[in-house]
Design an enzyme around this catalytic site. Structure first.
Site, PDB file in Angstrom:
ATOM      1  CG  HIS A 105      -2.079   0.948   0.985  1.00  0.00           C
ATOM      2  ND1 HIS A 105      -2.066   2.217   1.479  1.00  0.00           N
ATOM      3  CD2 HIS A 105      -3.209   0.813   0.267  1.00  0.00           C
ATOM      4  CE1 HIS A 105      -3.183   2.833   1.084  1.00  0.00           C
ATOM      5  NE2 HIS A 105      -3.890   2.000   0.352  1.00  0.00           N
ATOM      6  N   PRO A 106       0.555   2.195  -0.892  1.00  0.00           N
ATOM      7  CG  PRO A 106      -0.251   3.384  -2.727  1.00  0.00           C
ATOM      8  CD  PRO A 106      -0.552   2.216  -1.840  1.00  0.00           C
ATOM      9  CB  CYS A 107      -0.791   5.256   2.776  1.00  0.00           C
ATOM     10  SG  CYS A 107      -0.430   3.890   3.876  1.00  0.00           S
ATOM     11  CE  LYS A 108       2.734   5.526   7.814  1.00  0.00           C
ATOM     12  NZ  LYS A 108       1.272   5.667   7.604  1.00  0.00           N
ATOM     13  CG  HIS A 109       5.111   3.825  -1.446  1.00  0.00           C
ATOM     14  ND1 HIS A 109       5.179   2.961  -0.388  1.00  0.00           N
ATOM     15  CD2 HIS A 109       4.856   3.066  -2.535  1.00  0.00           C
ATOM     16  CE1 HIS A 109       4.963   1.733  -0.815  1.00  0.00           C
ATOM     17  NE2 HIS A 109       4.764   1.763  -2.114  1.00  0.00           N
TER      18      HIS A 109
END
Lengths: 366, 325
Positions: free
Chosen positions: A272-276
């Site tokens: 999941h890219p929310c912290k990328h």
């Protein structure tokens, strides 16, 4: 519930505006144009990566029709991340990923670097028995039991009565010129056939392969990674098997099974890219200052290139080795810091810490 | 001398292929079980260094089919070559079981042989067969691949073993071959090394390309999907049969280049390609009849039998809902 959530996500992605202004150094996010530029560089430098069009009906109009997402196939994965049992003694084995500028705080930790799998776990690869579960009707326990890592869950042992009973050994006679799978191990060349590894070494390796895709997530304005796995018999992996290759900190949390955006029906595991953006921002900031310093030194006079500098300088200079020039357009500033082309190279190093045993980071060969 | 043992193809079916088949079955094929043309591809064999033990691990000798397998305009991915196949989908598991596999297999082998004998067409040498039954309700796909390979009688033998190709070719020669193939990758090719720079040509030109070239400067090459040092990949088998039947006078001994270097070697690893001299035995009698062929893929248990891909964990909406947290 999950379906509604996915619906919501797709609507949210549709509504969110396309990022136009490049700010990758400030917040770690990139525009679609920068994604294409970084992807062009990645495919140029590492031909194992290629652009794909995907399902035309799912094409995103802010990306070129023939450059919808990046894919590399058959990425090997020799061991399970879950077999790398984490103990206190391993604390020292942790390696800080610093990208050059050593000694600053909040580097992120690469936990499983070069650590041999414990022999106990090699013989018994992280088998956790199913949690006894009275409350089979569902709920959290039910979900966890069905996903028990490495367990002999129902989905791993194929139902014997469902495989058609049609062995036909008389279909063809034995053939002397067909290599049997075990001919390789007797040779002294040091290369081991993947299907024979455990026999040859007494060290359990199950060589899986992964197809790895990178898409552009318009809502988070970052790349997003997708994984499709195969076991050593090239049977597609189930979600719980895929989670065995995700470091324990991330399985079930940041890594989930989602519909792949460029296909009508395909499901794949995704980080999941929310912290990328946050992580990328930190890495880029640090690398950028090194690169800028390097470039300043370069422009202010000849430098005797130590091996260390050479390695760092690669990220910033355009034509260090003549043929290293990327085929992407870019400004000709003397000091520009890290170029956005390298975004995906850095991104893969970050992903490699989430899936430590999948060799996604082919860029170490640089 | 030891007999040349070819590493058989292993099928790799990408899940997207089954998704595509599902769509096709529902929207187009419906109850038709006509044979369809499909496309697959393979690339050079890969090894990976195990960082913990330092061993090189050979990855499988794979032929992949993906979602574009049914597409009319098929393009193999970079560094891969295409292979065409015959696909037959059955409507029931009973029909799948009862299929006359020998007849289907022989038909494909006949097609390959006819193309070799009439048009000298090497592009069909890697033709394969795939039979399947799709249980759409349960998301289960039963399938069985066959990669027909002609049996040479007597078998090909290898002189002096397989060795690294750069023991017989210079770095420059390897680089020149690499650069030529990088421009247009061919599944089979010829190399002559009597000039300054090695020249590469397609395999149809065997007679004229090698006319006047000393045998020690001739090389027969193929893109080798095998990564096992002692076993060339399956495509060599039909290439040898092809050359042997079309040019029996000059092919009793062939210098073979198993090309595994679609990427040039980077620091720390050498060239991976293999070289060997293979020799044909003396046939009992000259004949144009098709040699017998083998090549049904074995299943997970190592038996001759179909495989099953169970995609329910990744496709079944109810199972996926359980997965979501």
């Amino acid at each position: 519930m999950h379906a509604i959530q996915q619906q919501f996500w797709s609507v949210r992605e549709y509504l969110s505006p396309v990022l136009r202004e490049s700010k990758f150094k400030e917040h770690g996010r990139i525009t679609p144009e920068e994604f294409v530029a970084a992807g062009d560089f990645l495919t140029y430098k590492f031909p194992v990566w290629a652009w794909e069009k995907g399902d035309p009906s799912k094409a995103r109009d802010y990306l070129p029709a023939d450059k919808q997402y990046l894919v590399t196939r058959g990425v090997p994965c020799l061991r399970r991340a879950t077999s790398l049992v984490y103990t206190d003694a391993d604390e020292e084995a942790e390696r800080m990923l610093s990208f050059g500028d050593e000694g600053k705080e909040d580097e992120w930790v690469e936990t499983h670097a070069g650590r041999p799998a414990l022999s106990e776990s090699a013989a018994n690869p992280g088998v956790i028995d199913d949690i006894p579960d009275d409350d089979a009707a569902g709920g959290v326990t039910g979900g966890i039991a069905s996903m028990s890592l490495g367990g002999k869950g129902a989905e791993e042992t194929p139902d014997l009565d469902e495989i058609p009973d049609m062995e036909e050994d008389d279909l063809e006679a034995g053939d002397e010129a067909t290599a049997a799978p075990n001919t390789a191990q007797a040779t002294g060349t040091g290369v081991i056939d993947s299907s024979q590894v455990e026999v040859a070494k007494g060290n359990l390796l199950q060589v899986r392969t992964y197809d790895v895709m990178i898409t552009y997530d318009k809502y988070y304005q970052t790349p997003r990674i997708w994984l499709l796995g195969y076991d050593e018999n090239r049977t597609p992996l189930t979600p719980s098997q895929i989670f065995q290759d995700v470091s324990a900190d991330h399985a079930f949390k940041t890594v989930t099974i989602e519909p792949f955006p460029h296909s009508a029906s395909l499901q794949a595991a995704s980080v999941h890219p929310c912290k990328h953006a946050n992580v990328m921002k930190k890495v880029i900031e640090r690398m950028n200052s090194t690169v800028v310093a390097d470039q300043l030194r370069q422009s202010s006079g000849p430098v005797t290139p130590g091996t260390k500098e050479k390695k760092k300088g690669w990220f910033g200079r355009k034509s260090a080795g003549g043929k290293e020039t990327p085929q992407t357009p870019g400004e000709e500033d003397d000091v520009e810091g890290m170029r956005v082309d390298f975004y995906l190279v850095v991104f893969l190093k970050f992903i490699a810490s989430i899936v430590p045993t999948i060799e996604v980071d082919s860029t170490t060969a640089m | 001398m030891p007999i040349v043992q070819f590493a058989p193809f292993s099928s790799l079916v990408q899940p997207s292929f089954w998704h595509e088949l599902t769509k096709l079955k529902i929207d187009v094929l419906k109850l038709s079980d006509e044979s369809l043309s499909i496309h697959g591809h393979y690339s050079a064999g890969k090894t990976i260094k195990d960082r913990e033990t330092g061993n090189d691990i050979a990855l499988g000798c794979n032929l992949s089919v993906g979602e574009d397998a049914f597409s009319k305009e098929f393009h193999a991915p970079p560094n891969a070559v295409p292979a065409t196949g015959v696909f037959k989908n059955y409507n029931t598991i009973e029909e799948f079981k009862a299929a006359d596999k020998t007849a289907l297999f022989n038909k494909v082998a006949d097609e390959i042989w006819a193309a070799v004998m009439t048009n000298k067409d090497p592009s069909i040498l890697n033709r394969f067969l795939l039979i399947a039954y799709a249980d759409l309700k349960k998301y289960k796909y039963y399938y069985w691949f066959a990669f027909p390979g002609f049996v040479a009688k007597p078998a090909w033998e290898i002189t002096d073993g397989w060795r690294a190709a750069d023991t017989v070719l210079s770095y420059e020669a390897m680089k020149a071959i690499h650069d030529d193939l990088a421009k247009s990758l061919k599944p089979y090719f010829l190399v002559r090394t009597n000039g300054k720079v090695p020249e590469v040509a397609s395999v149809e030109r065997y007679e004229d390309f090698f006319a006047g070239v000393p045998p020690s400067s001739q090389l027969v090459g193929f893109l080798d999907p095998s990564a096992i040092p002692e076993n060339p990949g399956w495509p060599l088998r039909n290439l040898l049969a092809y050359l042997r039947s079309l040019s029996p006078a000059t092919t009793a001994s062939l210098r073979v280049l198993c090309w595994r270097d679609t990427e040039p070697p980077h620091a720390g690893s050498g060239w991976r390609s293999r070289f060997g001299v293979v020799e044909a035995g003396v046939p009992q009698e000259a004949t144009d009849a098709r040699p017998s062929a083998v090549g049904w893929e074995k299943n997970v248990q190592g038996k001759l039998g179909p495989r099953v891909a169970d995609l329910a964990p990744m496709m079944d909406p109810t199972r996926l809902a359980d997965q979501a947290v």
